[in-house]
Design a protein around this motif. Structure first.
Motif, PDB file in Angstrom:
ATOM      1  N   ILE A  80       0.973  -1.297  -0.035  1.00  0.00           N
ATOM      2  CA  ILE A  80       0.089  -0.110   0.062  1.00  0.00           C
ATOM      3  C   ILE A  80       1.025   1.151   0.091  1.00  0.00           C
ATOM      4  O   ILE A  80       1.939   1.265   0.865  1.00  0.00           O
ATOM      5  CB  ILE A  80      -0.890   0.096   1.239  1.00  0.00           C
ATOM      6  N   GLU A  81       0.642   2.097  -1.056  1.00  0.00           N
ATOM      7  CA  GLU A  81       1.481   3.220  -0.991  1.00  0.00           C
ATOM      8  C   GLU A  81       0.952   4.395  -0.252  1.00  0.00           C
ATOM      9  O   GLU A  81       0.125   4.855  -0.365  1.00  0.00           O
ATOM     10  CB  GLU A  81       1.785   3.828  -2.716  1.00  0.00           C
ATOM     11  N   ILE A  82       1.907   5.124   0.499  1.00  0.00           N
ATOM     12  CA  ILE A  82       1.528   6.190   1.331  1.00  0.00           C
ATOM     13  C   ILE A  82       2.441   7.269   0.973  1.00  0.00           C
ATOM     14  O   ILE A  82       3.791   7.205   1.123  1.00  0.00           O
ATOM     15  CB  ILE A  82       1.513   5.816   2.852  1.00  0.00           C
ATOM     16  N   GLU A  83       1.641   8.519   0.689  1.00  0.00           N
ATOM     17  CA  GLU A  83       2.486   9.468   0.297  1.00  0.00           C
ATOM     18  C   GLU A  83       1.967  10.964   1.318  1.00  0.00           C
ATOM     19  O   GLU A  83       0.945  11.225   1.439  1.00  0.00           O
ATOM     20  CB  GLU A  83       2.035  10.150  -1.016  1.00  0.00           C
ATOM     21  N   LEU A  84       2.764  11.485   1.584  1.00  0.00           N
ATOM     22  CA  LEU A  84       2.633  12.848   2.622  1.00  0.00           C
ATOM     23  C   LEU A  84       3.035  13.878   1.916  1.00  0.00           C
ATOM     24  O   LEU A  84       4.303  14.005   1.194  1.00  0.00           O
ATOM     25  CB  LEU A  84       3.498  12.871   3.911  1.00  0.00           C
ATOM     26  N   GLU A  85       2.243  14.690   1.744  1.00  0.00           N
ATOM     27  CA  GLU A  85       2.452  15.974   0.595  1.00  0.00           C
ATOM     28  C   GLU A  85       2.569  17.222   1.421  1.00  0.00           C
ATOM     29  O   GLU A  85       1.591  17.517   2.176  1.00  0.00           O
ATOM     30  CB  GLU A  85       1.233  16.001  -0.393  1.00  0.00           C
ATOM     31  N   GLU A  86       3.569  17.830   1.236  1.00  0.00           N
ATOM     32  CA  GLU A  86       3.871  19.410   1.881  1.00  0.00           C
ATOM     33  C   GLU A  86       2.986  20.481   0.997  1.00  0.00           C
ATOM     34  O   GLU A  86       3.374  20.281  -0.139  1.00  0.00           O
ATOM     35  CB  GLU A  86       5.295  19.650   2.024  1.00  0.00           C
ATOM     36  N   ASN A  87       2.467  21.468   1.650  1.00  0.00           N
ATOM     37  CA  ASN A  87       1.940  22.221   0.817  1.00  0.00           C
ATOM     38  C   ASN A  87       1.773  23.685   1.805  1.00  0.00           C
ATOM     39  O   ASN A  87       0.865  23.327   2.847  1.00  0.00           O
ATOM     40  CB  ASN A  87       0.656  21.955   0.148  1.00  0.00           C
ATOM     41  N   ARG A  88       2.590  24.463   1.907  1.00  0.00           N
ATOM     42  CA  ARG A  88       2.244  25.708   2.833  1.00  0.00           C
ATOM     43  C   ARG A  88       0.808  26.108   2.850  1.00  0.00           C
ATOM     44  O   ARG A  88       0.529  27.001   3.683  1.00  0.00           O
ATOM     45  CB  ARG A  88       3.384  26.772   2.496  1.00  0.00           C
ATOM     46  N   ASN A  89       0.063  26.321   1.905  1.00  0.00           N
ATOM     47  CA  ASN A  89      -1.080  26.908   1.547  1.00  0.00           C
ATOM     48  C   ASN A  89      -2.299  25.972   2.022  1.00  0.00           C
ATOM     49  O   ASN A  89      -3.513  26.488   1.918  1.00  0.00           O
ATOM     50  CB  ASN A  89      -1.470  27.242  -0.076  1.00  0.00           C
ATOM     51  N   GLN A  90      -1.694  24.540   2.404  1.00  0.00           N
ATOM     52  CA  GLN A  90      -2.991  23.708   2.850  1.00  0.00           C
ATOM     53  C   GLN A  90      -3.155  23.975   4.318  1.00  0.00           C
ATOM     54  O   GLN A  90      -2.342  24.346   5.318  1.00  0.00           O
ATOM     55  CB  GLN A  90      -2.301  22.320   2.984  1.00  0.00           C
ATOM     56  N   ILE A  91      -4.735  24.361   4.608  1.00  0.00           N
ATOM     57  CA  ILE A  91      -5.045  24.872   5.782  1.00  0.00           C
ATOM     58  C   ILE A  91      -5.254  23.957   6.871  1.00  0.00           C
ATOM     59  O   ILE A  91      -4.843  24.415   7.864  1.00  0.00           O
ATOM     60  CB  ILE A  91      -6.439  25.674   5.530  1.00  0.00           C
ATOM     61  N   GLU A  92      -5.456  22.707   6.550  1.00  0.00           N
ATOM     62  CA  GLU A  92      -5.751  21.592   7.359  1.00  0.00           C
ATOM     63  C   GLU A  92      -5.215  20.194   6.900  1.00  0.00           C
ATOM     64  O   GLU A  92      -5.266  20.114   5.861  1.00  0.00           O
ATOM     65  CB  GLU A  92      -7.076  21.471   8.018  1.00  0.00           C
ATOM     66  N   THR A  93      -4.773  19.325   7.722  1.00  0.00           N
ATOM     67  CA  THR A  93      -4.305  17.953   7.256  1.00  0.00           C
ATOM     68  C   THR A  93      -5.741  17.125   6.783  1.00  0.00           C
ATOM     69  O   THR A  93      -6.602  17.180   7.465  1.00  0.00           O
ATOM     70  CB  THR A  93      -3.750  17.282   8.233  1.00  0.00           C
ATOM     71  N   THR A  94      -5.456  16.621   5.381  1.00  0.00           N
ATOM     72  CA  THR A  94      -6.517  15.854   4.840  1.00  0.00           C
ATOM     73  C   THR A  94      -6.032  14.629   4.563  1.00  0.00           C
ATOM     74  O   THR A  94      -4.866  14.499   4.293  1.00  0.00           O
ATOM     75  CB  THR A  94      -7.302  16.707   3.659  1.00  0.00           C
ATOM     76  N   VAL A  95      -7.045  13.594   4.373  1.00  0.00           N
ATOM     77  CA  VAL A  95      -6.598  12.097   4.036  1.00  0.00           C
ATOM     78  C   VAL A  95      -7.423  11.892   2.988  1.00  0.00           C
ATOM     79  O   VAL A  95      -8.647  11.717   3.184  1.00  0.00           O
ATOM     80  CB  VAL A  95      -6.531  11.264   5.103  1.00  0.00           C
ATOM     81  N   THR A  96      -7.120  11.223   1.846  1.00  0.00           N
ATOM     82  CA  THR A  96      -7.929  10.511   0.957  1.00  0.00           C
ATOM     83  C   THR A  96      -7.202   9.178   0.652  1.00  0.00           C
ATOM     84  O   THR A  96      -5.914   9.029   0.498  1.00  0.00           O
ATOM     85  CB  THR A  96      -8.007  11.352  -0.412  1.00  0.00           C
ATOM     86  N   GLU A  97      -8.016   8.167   0.083  1.00  0.00           N
ATOM     87  CA  GLU A  97      -7.354   6.904  -0.397  1.00  0.00           C
ATOM     88  C   GLU A  97      -8.142   6.565  -1.749  1.00  0.00           C
ATOM     89  O   GLU A  97      -9.178   7.090  -2.136  1.00  0.00           O
ATOM     90  CB  GLU A  97      -7.645   5.852   0.568  1.00  0.00           C
ATOM     91  N   ASN A  98      -7.415   5.790  -2.531  1.00  0.00           N
ATOM     92  CA  ASN A  98      -7.791   5.172  -3.788  1.00  0.00           C
ATOM     93  C   ASN A  98      -7.592   3.657  -3.583  1.00  0.00           C
ATOM     94  O   ASN A  98      -6.670   2.933  -3.611  1.00  0.00           O
ATOM     95  CB  ASN A  98      -7.021   5.526  -4.906  1.00  0.00           C
ATOM     96  N   VAL A  99      -8.735   2.831  -3.209  1.00  0.00           N
ATOM     97  CA  VAL A  99      -8.639   1.637  -2.709  1.00  0.00           C
ATOM     98  C   VAL A  99      -8.297   0.627  -3.979  1.00  0.00           C
ATOM     99  O   VAL A  99      -7.389  -0.111  -3.776  1.00  0.00           O
ATOM    100  CB  VAL A  99     -10.029   1.278  -2.361  1.00  0.00           C
ATOM    101  N   ALA A 100      -8.712   0.877  -5.326  1.00  0.00           N
ATOM    102  CA  ALA A 100      -8.605   0.211  -6.303  1.00  0.00           C
ATOM    103  C   ALA A 100      -7.086   0.338  -6.850  1.00  0.00           C
ATOM    104  O   ALA A 100      -6.450  -0.664  -7.146  1.00  0.00           O
ATOM    105  CB  ALA A 100      -9.217   0.734  -7.342  1.00  0.00           C
TER     106      ALA A 100
END
Length: 230
Positions: free
Chosen positions: A65-85
């Motif tokens: 299962i690939e997990i990616e943490l993405e940095e973005n100074r303009n991101q207001i809050e931490t969000t999580v999404t997944e693609n099960v397929a």
């Protein structure tokens, strides 16, 4: 699940029989016990920056299962999404646009965001105020057992003829030649069963006088394969 109180198809009193009685090549074989398949074992995990991500699917099926943490100074809050397929999880880390900071997200923040999202693929554990940075990796280390059973050929052929191996109720006729060793007979059986095809199983001769049946359904307890020799 298999009822361990009953005799398995490959572990019963039929363990030792003469093969090819009509042509009498004199070959004997011993049938081993089934190694039951299971998903269980060690769960696949990924550990990074104080966070442990654990696959929800048990055993080896949770690997990759690939997990990616993405940095973005303009991101207001931490969000999580997944693609099960595609078996991927994307965690967008909260930043600080005012102070030009790409991540202000802590270990506790990541764990809370992942678990609050109630993902199908993973859960998360860990706590702390350490700032988490962008990175990507995959779960690994999950283990499971795929169902197998071995047929061991005890003696070679002392006459030319045929032997019959019955697998899941289907007869397979195998030609043998006088003077063949037990290992050569095993190779002949594996080759013939592979050519004929055994539904739900791969057949090979991994070494010496062994004919191995391996379920094509990985990491699962499947109905017992019945094998008898005549």
């Amino acid at each position: 699940m298999c009822d361990e109180s009953r005799s398995h198809g490959v572990g019963s009193t039929e363990n030792l029989k003469r093969l090819g009685e009509n042509s009498d090549p004199g070959v004997t074989a011993t049938l081993g016990s089934i190694t039951q398949g299971k998903q269980g074992g060690v769960a696949a995990k990924a550990e990074n920056q104080g966070v442990t991500y654990t696959a929800r699917t048990p055993g080896a099926a949770g690997n990759g299962i690939e997990i990616e943490l993405e940095e973005n100074r303009n991101q207001i809050e931490t969000t999580v999404t997944e693609n099960v397929a595609n078996r991927t999880v994307l965690i967008r880390l909260a930043g600080d646009p005012v102070n030009n900071i790409v991540s202000v997200t802590t270990v506790t923040d990541v764990v809370s965001a992942v678990n609050d999202a109630n993902l199908t693929l993973i859960t998360a554990s860990g706590s702390g105020s350490m700032i988490v940075r962008g990175v990507s990796w995959s779960t690994s280390g999950g283990t499971g057992v795929t169902e197998t059973v071995d047929l061991t050929i005890d003696t070679g052929a002392n006459a030319t003829g045929t032997i019959t191996v019955k697998v899941a109720g289907i007869d397979h006729t195998v030609a043998v030649t006088a003077g063949q060793t037990a290992a050569q007979v095993a190779a002949a059986i594996a080759a013939q069963l592979t050519a004929d095809g055994v539904l739900g199983y791969l057949v090979n001769n991994p070494s010496g006088a062994i004919v191995r049946f391996t379920s094509t359904t990985q990491f699962m307890d499947v109905p017992d394969l019945t094998v008898s020799v005549n």
